[in-house]
Design a protein around this motif. Sequence first.
Motif, PDB file in Angstrom:
ATOM      1  N   THR A 105      51.701  43.646  37.981  1.00 29.61           N
ATOM      2  CA  THR A 105      50.375  44.130  37.741  1.00 29.61           C
ATOM      3  C   THR A 105      50.501  45.583  36.856  1.00 29.61           C
ATOM      4  N   GLU A 106      49.821  45.689  35.925  1.00 28.35           N
ATOM      5  CA  GLU A 106      49.837  46.953  35.584  1.00 28.35           C
ATOM      6  C   GLU A 106      48.362  47.555  35.105  1.00 28.35           C
ATOM      7  N   ASN A 107      48.062  48.815  35.547  1.00 34.55           N
ATOM      8  CA  ASN A 107      47.147  49.558  35.242  1.00 34.55           C
ATOM      9  C   ASN A 107      45.771  48.844  35.992  1.00 34.55           C
ATOM     10  N   GLY A 108      45.830  48.061  37.015  1.00 32.64           N
ATOM     11  CA  GLY A 108      44.682  47.511  37.639  1.00 32.64           C
ATOM     12  C   GLY A 108      44.403  46.055  37.166  1.00 32.64           C
ATOM     13  N   ARG A 109      45.412  45.506  36.233  1.00 29.35           N
ATOM     14  CA  ARG A 109      44.956  44.284  35.760  1.00 29.35           C
ATOM     15  C   ARG A 109      46.414  43.239  35.966  1.00 29.35           C
ATOM     16  N   VAL A 110      46.233  42.109  36.396  1.00 27.10           N
ATOM     17  CA  VAL A 110      47.330  41.251  36.686  1.00 27.10           C
ATOM     18  C   VAL A 110      47.475  40.529  35.485  1.00 27.10           C
ATOM     19  N   HIS A 111      48.947  40.285  35.102  1.00 29.74           N
ATOM     20  CA  HIS A 111      49.210  39.579  33.678  1.00 29.74           C
ATOM     21  C   HIS A 111      49.956  38.502  33.985  1.00 29.74           C
ATOM     22  N   ILE A 149      44.569  33.952  36.872  1.00 31.92           N
ATOM     23  CA  ILE A 149      45.102  34.932  36.024  1.00 31.92           C
ATOM     24  C   ILE A 149      44.731  34.859  34.452  1.00 31.92           C
ATOM     25  N   ALA A 150      44.995  33.777  34.013  1.00 31.57           N
ATOM     26  CA  ALA A 150      44.681  33.401  32.683  1.00 31.57           C
ATOM     27  C   ALA A 150      43.150  33.565  32.301  1.00 31.57           C
ATOM     28  N   ALA A 151      42.360  33.373  33.539  1.00 27.16           N
ATOM     29  CA  ALA A 151      40.974  33.634  33.197  1.00 27.16           C
ATOM     30  C   ALA A 151      40.616  35.177  33.553  1.00 27.16           C
ATOM     31  N   ASN A 152      41.499  35.722  33.489  1.00 21.28           N
ATOM     32  CA  ASN A 152      41.172  37.450  33.553  1.00 21.28           C
ATOM     33  C   ASN A 152      41.271  37.753  34.974  1.00 21.28           C
ATOM     34  N   GLY A 153      41.605  36.693  36.292  1.00 21.15           N
ATOM     35  CA  GLY A 153      41.437  37.100  37.227  1.00 21.15           C
ATOM     36  C   GLY A 153      42.731  38.003  37.851  1.00 21.15           C
ATOM     37  N   MET A 184      41.511  52.450  43.946  1.00 24.67           N
ATOM     38  CA  MET A 184      41.042  51.523  43.041  1.00 24.67           C
ATOM     39  C   MET A 184      40.046  50.604  43.506  1.00 24.67           C
ATOM     40  N   PRO A 185      39.057  50.366  42.541  1.00 20.95           N
ATOM     41  CA  PRO A 185      38.106  49.477  42.602  1.00 20.95           C
ATOM     42  C   PRO A 185      38.479  48.024  42.951  1.00 20.95           C
ATOM     43  N   ALA A 186      37.714  47.239  43.790  1.00 19.86           N
ATOM     44  CA  ALA A 186      37.814  45.672  43.836  1.00 19.86           C
ATOM     45  C   ALA A 186      37.350  45.186  42.418  1.00 19.86           C
ATOM     46  N   PRO A 187      37.555  44.227  42.311  1.00 16.95           N
ATOM     47  CA  PRO A 187      38.984  43.310  42.940  1.00 16.95           C
ATOM     48  C   PRO A 187      40.345  43.999  42.553  1.00 16.95           C
ATOM     49  N   ARG A 231      37.057  35.036  34.849  1.00 17.54           N
ATOM     50  CA  ARG A 231      35.687  34.897  33.864  1.00 17.54           C
ATOM     51  C   ARG A 231      34.726  33.823  34.371  1.00 17.54           C
ATOM     52  N   GLY A 232      35.391  33.009  35.439  1.00 20.15           N
ATOM     53  CA  GLY A 232      34.286  31.924  36.037  1.00 20.15           C
ATOM     54  C   GLY A 232      35.217  31.001  36.906  1.00 20.15           C
ATOM     55  N   ALA A 233      34.596  29.904  37.408  1.00 16.12           N
ATOM     56  CA  ALA A 233      35.194  29.233  38.271  1.00 16.12           C
ATOM     57  C   ALA A 233      36.066  28.255  37.720  1.00 16.12           C
ATOM     58  N   ARG A 234      37.344  28.244  38.310  1.00 19.36           N
ATOM     59  CA  ARG A 234      38.408  27.119  37.721  1.00 19.36           C
ATOM     60  C   ARG A 234      39.074  26.135  38.506  1.00 19.36           C
TER      61      ARG A 234
END
Length: 405
Positions: free
Chosen positions: A104-110, A138-142, A238-241, A358-361
Amino acid sequence: MRVVGLMSGTSYDAIDAAAADLVIEDGTLVLTPLGMVSEPYSDELRSALAGALPPATTTLAQVCRLDTLIGRAFADVAVRADRELCQGRAELIASHGQTVFHWTENGRVHGTLQLGQPAWIAEACGRPVVSDFRPRDIAANGQGAPLVSLVDLMWLRGRPGAPAALNIGGIANLTVLPAGEGDPVAFDTGPGNALIDAAVHELTAGRLAYDAGGALAAGGRVHEPLLLRLLEEPYYRMPAPRTTGKELFHRDYLRSAFAGFGGLADRDVIATLTRLTARTVADAARPLGATELIASGGGTRNPVLMEMLRDELAGVPLRTSDALGLPAAAKEAYAFAVLGWLTLHGLPGNEPSCTGARGARVLGSITPGRQPLRLPPVPARAPGALVVAPGPDDRGSALPAVVRV
Protein backbone atom coordinates in the motif's frame (compact mmCIF):
# COMPACT_ATOMS: atom_id res chain seq x y z
CA MET A 1 -22.06 -28.50 -2.19
CA ARG A 2 -19.77 -29.24 0.75
CA VAL A 3 -16.99 -26.67 0.97
CA VAL A 4 -14.09 -26.35 3.40
CA GLY A 5 -12.83 -22.80 3.99
CA LEU A 6 -9.26 -22.34 5.24
CA MET A 7 -8.06 -19.17 6.93
CA SER A 8 -5.08 -17.86 8.86
CA GLY A 9 -5.28 -14.19 9.77
CA THR A 10 -2.74 -11.48 10.42
CA SER A 11 -2.11 -12.84 13.92
CA TYR A 12 -0.70 -15.99 12.20
CA ASP A 13 -1.29 -18.13 15.27
CA ALA A 14 -3.35 -20.96 13.76
CA ILE A 15 -5.03 -22.32 10.65
CA ASP A 16 -8.81 -22.45 10.94
CA ALA A 17 -10.95 -24.71 8.78
CA ALA A 18 -14.73 -24.39 8.64
CA ALA A 19 -16.92 -26.74 6.62
CA ALA A 20 -20.28 -25.72 5.19
CA ASP A 21 -23.00 -27.17 3.04
CA LEU A 22 -24.00 -24.48 0.52
CA VAL A 23 -27.08 -24.52 -1.69
CA ILE A 24 -29.21 -21.92 -3.49
CA GLU A 25 -32.88 -21.83 -2.55
CA ASP A 26 -35.14 -19.26 -4.21
CA GLY A 27 -32.26 -16.89 -4.93
CA THR A 28 -30.84 -17.16 -1.40
CA LEU A 29 -27.61 -18.93 -0.52
CA VAL A 30 -28.27 -21.22 2.43
CA LEU A 31 -25.22 -22.05 4.54
CA THR A 32 -25.43 -24.99 6.91
CA PRO A 33 -22.40 -24.98 9.24
CA LEU A 34 -20.79 -28.40 9.57
CA GLY A 35 -18.21 -27.41 12.17
CA MET A 36 -14.70 -26.10 12.61
CA VAL A 37 -11.25 -27.47 13.33
CA SER A 38 -8.16 -25.43 14.12
CA GLU A 39 -4.47 -26.26 14.25
CA PRO A 40 -1.81 -23.90 15.60
CA TYR A 41 1.27 -23.35 13.50
CA SER A 42 4.25 -25.28 14.82
CA ASP A 43 6.60 -23.17 16.91
CA GLU A 44 9.26 -23.57 14.21
CA LEU A 45 6.99 -22.44 11.37
CA ARG A 46 5.50 -19.57 13.36
CA SER A 47 8.98 -18.37 14.27
CA ALA A 48 10.13 -18.57 10.64
CA LEU A 49 7.05 -16.67 9.51
CA ALA A 50 7.47 -13.98 12.17
CA GLY A 51 11.11 -13.61 11.21
CA ALA A 52 10.20 -12.91 7.57
CA LEU A 53 7.44 -10.35 8.13
CA PRO A 54 7.90 -6.56 8.13
CA PRO A 55 9.89 -4.83 9.44
CA ALA A 56 12.26 -7.79 9.06
CA THR A 57 14.07 -8.45 5.81
CA THR A 58 13.83 -11.77 4.01
CA THR A 59 15.16 -13.67 1.00
CA LEU A 60 13.50 -15.42 -1.92
CA ALA A 61 14.76 -18.69 -0.49
CA GLN A 62 12.88 -18.03 2.75
CA VAL A 63 9.75 -17.05 0.80
CA CYS A 64 9.92 -20.27 -1.22
CA ARG A 65 10.34 -22.40 1.90
CA LEU A 66 7.48 -20.61 3.68
CA ASP A 67 5.18 -21.01 0.67
CA THR A 68 5.79 -24.76 0.73
CA LEU A 69 5.68 -25.24 4.50
CA ILE A 70 2.52 -23.16 4.90
CA GLY A 71 0.94 -25.00 1.96
CA ARG A 72 1.69 -28.34 3.60
CA ALA A 73 0.30 -27.11 6.93
CA PHE A 74 -2.90 -25.93 5.23
CA ALA A 75 -3.13 -29.28 3.43
CA ASP A 76 -2.95 -31.19 6.71
CA VAL A 77 -5.78 -29.11 8.19
CA ALA A 78 -7.86 -29.48 5.01
CA VAL A 79 -7.50 -33.26 5.12
CA ARG A 80 -8.55 -33.29 8.77
CA ALA A 81 -11.55 -31.03 8.11
CA ASP A 82 -12.70 -33.18 5.20
CA ARG A 83 -12.42 -36.33 7.30
CA GLU A 84 -13.91 -35.05 10.56
CA LEU A 85 -16.51 -32.56 9.30
CA CYS A 86 -17.47 -33.81 5.85
CA GLN A 87 -17.00 -37.58 6.25
CA GLY A 88 -14.55 -37.46 3.36
CA ARG A 89 -17.11 -35.95 0.97
CA ALA A 90 -15.93 -32.35 0.62
CA GLU A 91 -16.25 -31.14 -2.96
CA LEU A 92 -14.21 -27.95 -2.81
CA ILE A 93 -11.47 -26.37 -0.69
CA ALA A 94 -11.26 -22.57 -0.47
CA SER A 95 -7.92 -21.40 0.91
CA HIS A 96 -7.19 -17.81 1.84
CA GLY A 97 -3.56 -18.62 2.59
CA GLN A 98 -1.33 -16.55 4.85
CA THR A 99 -0.95 -12.87 4.08
CA VAL A 100 2.69 -11.85 4.34
CA PHE A 101 2.62 -8.48 2.57
CA HIS A 102 0.01 -5.97 1.43
CA TRP A 103 1.67 -3.33 -0.76
CA THR A 104 0.00 0.00 0.00
CA GLU A 105 1.26 3.45 -0.94
CA ASN A 106 -0.57 6.76 -0.62
CA GLY A 107 -3.90 5.07 -0.03
CA ARG A 108 -3.68 2.77 -3.05
CA VAL A 109 -2.97 -0.95 -2.97
CA HIS A 110 -0.55 -2.09 -5.67
CA GLY A 111 -0.22 -5.75 -4.76
CA THR A 112 -0.64 -8.40 -2.14
CA LEU A 113 1.01 -11.71 -1.31
CA GLN A 114 -0.55 -14.71 0.39
CA LEU A 115 1.62 -17.79 0.89
CA GLY A 116 0.48 -21.41 1.16
CA GLN A 117 0.93 -23.12 -2.21
CA PRO A 118 -2.52 -24.57 -3.11
CA ALA A 119 -1.02 -27.49 -5.07
CA TRP A 120 -0.13 -29.14 -1.77
CA ILE A 121 -3.77 -28.88 -0.66
CA ALA A 122 -5.12 -30.23 -3.96
CA GLU A 123 -2.65 -33.11 -3.90
CA ALA A 124 -3.42 -34.05 -0.30
CA CYS A 125 -7.21 -33.77 -0.56
CA GLY A 126 -7.75 -34.64 -4.20
CA ARG A 127 -10.27 -31.81 -4.40
CA PRO A 128 -10.18 -28.60 -6.44
CA VAL A 129 -8.84 -25.61 -4.51
CA VAL A 130 -9.77 -21.96 -4.97
CA SER A 131 -7.03 -19.64 -3.71
CA ASP A 132 -5.37 -16.26 -4.30
CA PHE A 133 -8.61 -14.32 -3.89
CA ARG A 134 -7.29 -10.79 -3.44
CA PRO A 135 -5.17 -9.92 -6.53
CA ARG A 136 -8.06 -9.72 -9.01
CA ASP A 137 -9.82 -7.06 -6.96
CA ILE A 138 -6.53 -5.13 -6.73
CA ALA A 139 -5.98 -5.44 -10.49
CA ALA A 140 -9.41 -3.78 -10.88
CA ASN A 141 -8.15 -0.84 -8.78
CA GLY A 142 -9.60 -2.19 -5.53
CA GLN A 143 -8.03 -2.51 -2.11
CA GLY A 144 -8.23 -6.30 -2.14
CA ALA A 145 -9.83 -6.07 1.30
CA PRO A 146 -11.93 -6.57 3.23
CA LEU A 147 -13.16 -9.29 0.87
CA VAL A 148 -15.49 -10.72 3.49
CA SER A 149 -17.59 -7.57 3.02
CA LEU A 150 -19.65 -9.19 0.24
CA VAL A 151 -20.51 -12.12 2.52
CA ASP A 152 -21.28 -9.71 5.36
CA LEU A 153 -23.69 -7.76 3.16
CA MET A 154 -25.48 -10.91 2.00
CA TRP A 155 -25.70 -12.06 5.62
CA LEU A 156 -26.88 -8.78 7.16
CA ARG A 157 -29.29 -7.74 4.41
CA GLY A 158 -32.81 -7.45 5.80
CA ARG A 159 -31.79 -6.58 9.35
CA PRO A 160 -33.26 -3.31 10.67
CA GLY A 161 -31.32 -0.06 10.86
CA ALA A 162 -27.71 0.05 9.73
CA PRO A 163 -26.13 -3.24 10.86
CA ALA A 164 -22.35 -3.58 10.87
CA ALA A 165 -20.09 -6.63 10.88
CA LEU A 166 -16.82 -6.25 12.77
CA ASN A 167 -13.92 -8.67 12.57
CA ILE A 168 -11.19 -8.25 15.19
CA GLY A 169 -8.14 -10.19 14.06
CA GLY A 170 -4.63 -8.81 13.93
CA ILE A 171 -6.25 -5.95 12.01
CA ALA A 172 -9.87 -4.92 12.62
CA ASN A 173 -12.24 -4.44 9.70
CA LEU A 174 -15.79 -3.15 9.50
CA THR A 175 -18.64 -3.61 7.02
CA VAL A 176 -21.68 -1.33 7.35
CA LEU A 177 -24.94 -1.77 5.48
CA PRO A 178 -26.55 1.69 5.72
CA ALA A 179 -30.24 2.25 6.22
CA GLY A 180 -32.03 3.44 3.10
CA GLU A 181 -30.47 3.66 -0.34
CA GLY A 182 -26.84 4.43 0.48
CA ASP A 183 -23.98 2.24 -0.71
CA PRO A 184 -22.44 -0.18 1.78
CA VAL A 185 -19.02 0.67 3.18
CA ALA A 186 -16.16 -1.56 4.34
CA PHE A 187 -12.58 -0.88 5.41
CA ASP A 188 -9.86 -1.74 7.89
CA THR A 189 -10.35 0.45 10.94
CA GLY A 190 -6.78 -0.07 12.18
CA PRO A 191 -5.11 -2.50 14.58
CA GLY A 192 -7.18 -5.21 16.14
CA ASN A 193 -4.84 -7.41 18.15
CA ALA A 194 -1.65 -6.54 16.23
CA LEU A 195 -0.22 -3.88 18.53
CA ILE A 196 -1.45 -5.60 21.69
CA ASP A 197 0.24 -8.84 20.64
CA ALA A 198 3.45 -7.06 19.63
CA ALA A 199 3.62 -5.26 22.97
CA VAL A 200 2.93 -8.42 24.99
CA HIS A 201 5.65 -10.29 23.11
CA GLU A 202 8.11 -7.42 23.56
CA LEU A 203 7.37 -6.72 27.22
CA THR A 204 7.54 -10.38 28.24
CA ALA A 205 10.70 -11.06 26.20
CA GLY A 206 8.80 -13.54 24.08
CA ARG A 207 7.37 -15.50 27.00
CA LEU A 208 3.81 -14.58 26.02
CA ALA A 209 2.41 -14.11 22.51
CA TYR A 210 -0.86 -12.37 23.40
CA ASP A 211 -2.92 -11.06 26.32
CA ALA A 212 -4.89 -14.20 27.17
CA GLY A 213 -8.36 -13.29 28.39
CA GLY A 214 -7.32 -9.64 28.63
CA ALA A 215 -5.64 -10.40 31.96
CA LEU A 216 -2.83 -7.88 31.51
CA ALA A 217 -5.11 -5.08 30.31
CA ALA A 218 -7.50 -5.78 33.18
CA GLY A 219 -4.76 -5.02 35.69
CA GLY A 220 -3.65 -1.79 34.04
CA ARG A 221 -4.87 1.77 33.55
CA VAL A 222 -5.14 3.64 30.27
CA HIS A 223 -2.38 6.24 29.90
CA GLU A 224 -4.20 9.12 28.22
CA PRO A 225 -1.15 11.02 26.87
CA LEU A 226 0.12 7.84 25.18
CA LEU A 227 -3.34 7.10 23.81
CA LEU A 228 -3.56 10.59 22.33
CA ARG A 229 -0.19 10.16 20.64
CA LEU A 230 -1.26 6.83 19.16
CA LEU A 231 -4.48 8.40 17.86
CA GLU A 232 -2.43 10.89 15.85
CA GLU A 233 -1.70 8.13 13.34
CA PRO A 234 -2.71 9.54 9.89
CA TYR A 235 -4.21 6.22 8.77
CA TYR A 236 -7.26 6.79 10.98
CA ARG A 237 -8.20 9.89 9.00
CA MET A 238 -7.89 8.37 5.54
CA PRO A 239 -11.18 8.00 3.64
CA ALA A 240 -12.71 4.62 2.94
CA PRO A 241 -12.07 2.31 1.28
CA ARG A 242 -8.73 1.83 3.02
CA THR A 243 -6.70 -1.17 4.11
CA THR A 244 -3.67 -1.71 6.28
CA GLY A 245 -1.69 -4.47 7.92
CA LYS A 246 1.43 -5.33 9.87
CA GLU A 247 3.40 -3.44 7.26
CA LEU A 248 2.35 -0.42 9.34
CA PHE A 249 1.35 -1.70 12.76
CA HIS A 250 4.34 -3.68 13.99
CA ARG A 251 6.96 -3.79 16.75
CA ASP A 252 9.09 -0.92 15.45
CA TYR A 253 5.97 1.24 15.08
CA LEU A 254 5.36 0.74 18.79
CA ARG A 255 8.93 1.55 19.72
CA SER A 256 8.67 4.84 17.85
CA ALA A 257 5.29 5.68 19.40
CA PHE A 258 6.60 4.99 22.91
CA ALA A 259 9.54 7.40 22.59
CA GLY A 260 9.41 9.75 25.55
CA PHE A 261 7.05 7.53 27.55
CA GLY A 262 9.58 5.57 29.55
CA GLY A 263 8.70 4.12 32.92
CA LEU A 264 5.14 3.05 32.11
CA ALA A 265 3.97 -0.14 33.78
CA ASP A 266 3.63 -3.03 31.34
CA ARG A 267 -0.04 -3.51 32.22
CA ASP A 268 -0.74 0.18 31.58
CA VAL A 269 0.80 -0.13 28.12
CA ILE A 270 -1.41 -3.12 27.29
CA ALA A 271 -4.51 -1.40 28.68
CA THR A 272 -3.76 1.68 26.55
CA LEU A 273 -3.31 -0.36 23.35
CA THR A 274 -6.51 -2.26 24.09
CA ARG A 275 -8.36 1.05 24.46
CA LEU A 276 -6.79 2.21 21.17
CA THR A 277 -8.38 -0.71 19.31
CA ALA A 278 -11.76 -0.06 20.92
CA ARG A 279 -11.58 3.70 20.27
CA THR A 280 -10.58 3.39 16.60
CA VAL A 281 -13.32 0.86 15.89
CA ALA A 282 -15.98 3.03 17.53
CA ASP A 283 -14.69 6.20 15.87
CA ALA A 284 -14.96 4.44 12.50
CA ALA A 285 -18.47 3.09 13.11
CA ARG A 286 -20.02 6.23 14.59
CA PRO A 287 -20.06 8.50 11.49
CA LEU A 288 -21.64 5.70 9.47
CA GLY A 289 -24.63 5.52 11.78
CA ALA A 290 -24.15 1.86 12.66
CA THR A 291 -27.07 0.71 14.80
CA GLU A 292 -25.55 -2.61 15.88
CA LEU A 293 -22.14 -4.29 15.68
CA ILE A 294 -21.86 -8.02 15.17
CA ALA A 295 -18.32 -9.03 16.08
CA SER A 296 -16.17 -12.02 15.22
CA GLY A 297 -12.50 -12.96 15.30
CA GLY A 298 -9.97 -13.64 18.02
CA GLY A 299 -10.52 -10.26 19.67
CA THR A 300 -13.97 -11.36 20.83
CA ARG A 301 -12.22 -13.70 23.27
CA ASN A 302 -10.74 -10.70 25.08
CA PRO A 303 -13.44 -9.59 27.56
CA VAL A 304 -11.58 -6.39 28.43
CA LEU A 305 -11.45 -5.34 24.78
CA MET A 306 -15.12 -6.15 24.33
CA GLU A 307 -16.08 -4.16 27.43
CA MET A 308 -14.00 -1.19 26.31
CA LEU A 309 -15.67 -1.39 22.91
CA ARG A 310 -19.12 -1.37 24.51
CA ASP A 311 -18.09 1.67 26.48
CA GLU A 312 -16.84 3.47 23.37
CA LEU A 313 -19.98 2.58 21.39
CA ALA A 314 -22.10 4.35 24.01
CA GLY A 315 -25.25 2.29 23.76
CA VAL A 316 -24.93 0.82 20.25
CA PRO A 317 -25.59 -2.91 20.74
CA LEU A 318 -22.56 -5.18 20.44
CA ARG A 319 -22.98 -8.93 20.04
CA THR A 320 -20.92 -11.72 18.56
CA SER A 321 -21.69 -13.55 15.34
CA ASP A 322 -22.58 -16.64 17.39
CA ALA A 323 -25.93 -14.97 18.05
CA LEU A 324 -26.63 -15.13 14.30
CA GLY A 325 -25.50 -18.71 13.84
CA LEU A 326 -21.85 -18.26 12.79
CA PRO A 327 -19.23 -19.04 15.46
CA ALA A 328 -17.07 -15.97 16.06
CA ALA A 329 -13.89 -18.03 15.86
CA ALA A 330 -14.80 -19.49 12.45
CA LYS A 331 -16.70 -16.70 10.74
CA GLU A 332 -13.92 -15.67 8.35
CA ALA A 333 -13.23 -19.29 7.39
CA TYR A 334 -16.94 -19.69 6.60
CA ALA A 335 -16.80 -16.45 4.58
CA PHE A 336 -14.00 -17.78 2.40
CA ALA A 337 -15.90 -21.02 1.91
CA VAL A 338 -18.68 -18.86 0.45
CA LEU A 339 -16.21 -16.90 -1.70
CA GLY A 340 -14.76 -20.16 -3.02
CA TRP A 341 -18.26 -21.40 -3.88
CA LEU A 342 -18.95 -18.16 -5.76
CA THR A 343 -15.72 -18.48 -7.75
CA LEU A 344 -16.39 -22.09 -8.75
CA HIS A 345 -19.86 -21.04 -9.95
CA GLY A 346 -18.46 -18.15 -12.00
CA LEU A 347 -19.93 -15.46 -9.74
CA PRO A 348 -18.28 -12.24 -8.47
CA GLY A 349 -16.81 -12.28 -4.98
CA ASN A 350 -16.20 -8.59 -4.36
CA GLU A 351 -18.42 -5.60 -3.59
CA PRO A 352 -17.03 -2.60 -5.52
CA SER A 353 -18.41 0.03 -3.12
CA CYS A 354 -16.54 -1.71 -0.30
CA THR A 355 -13.18 -2.43 -1.94
CA GLY A 356 -13.09 0.45 -4.45
CA ALA A 357 -12.75 -1.86 -7.46
CA ARG A 358 -13.97 -0.69 -10.87
CA GLY A 359 -16.60 -3.41 -10.87
CA ALA A 360 -17.63 -6.85 -9.68
CA ARG A 361 -15.07 -9.55 -10.46
CA VAL A 362 -14.82 -13.32 -10.19
CA LEU A 363 -11.97 -13.82 -7.72
CA GLY A 364 -9.17 -16.28 -7.31
CA SER A 365 -7.49 -19.11 -9.15
CA ILE A 366 -8.59 -22.74 -9.31
CA THR A 367 -6.16 -25.62 -8.82
CA PRO A 368 -7.76 -28.89 -10.03
CA GLY A 369 -7.94 -31.93 -7.79
CA ARG A 370 -7.20 -35.49 -8.86
CA GLN A 371 -10.24 -35.71 -11.13
CA PRO A 372 -10.82 -33.69 -14.31
CA LEU A 373 -12.09 -30.23 -13.39
CA ARG A 374 -15.82 -29.91 -14.02
CA LEU A 375 -17.32 -26.53 -13.23
CA PRO A 376 -20.95 -26.36 -12.13
CA PRO A 377 -23.38 -24.30 -14.24
CA VAL A 378 -23.44 -20.57 -13.57
CA PRO A 379 -26.68 -19.67 -11.74
CA ALA A 380 -29.09 -17.47 -13.67
CA ARG A 381 -28.52 -14.77 -11.04
CA ALA A 382 -26.20 -14.38 -8.12
CA PRO A 383 -27.74 -15.04 -4.71
CA GLY A 384 -28.69 -11.76 -3.06
CA ALA A 385 -28.79 -12.95 0.53
CA LEU A 386 -27.16 -15.49 2.83
CA VAL A 387 -29.10 -17.46 5.40
CA VAL A 388 -27.41 -19.53 8.10
CA ALA A 389 -29.37 -22.71 8.75
CA PRO A 390 -28.99 -24.77 11.93
CA GLY A 391 -26.05 -27.14 11.69
CA PRO A 392 -26.11 -30.83 12.61
CA ASP A 393 -25.37 -30.03 16.26
CA ASP A 394 -27.88 -27.17 16.45
CA ARG A 395 -31.09 -28.70 15.20
CA GLY A 396 -33.78 -28.12 17.73
CA SER A 397 -31.80 -25.40 19.52
CA ALA A 398 -33.08 -21.88 19.94
CA LEU A 399 -31.14 -20.10 17.22
CA PRO A 400 -32.47 -16.62 16.41
CA ALA A 401 -34.73 -16.32 13.42
CA VAL A 402 -32.92 -15.63 10.15
CA VAL A 403 -34.11 -13.11 7.62
CA ARG A 404 -34.79 -14.15 4.06
CA VAL A 405 -34.85 -11.55 1.31
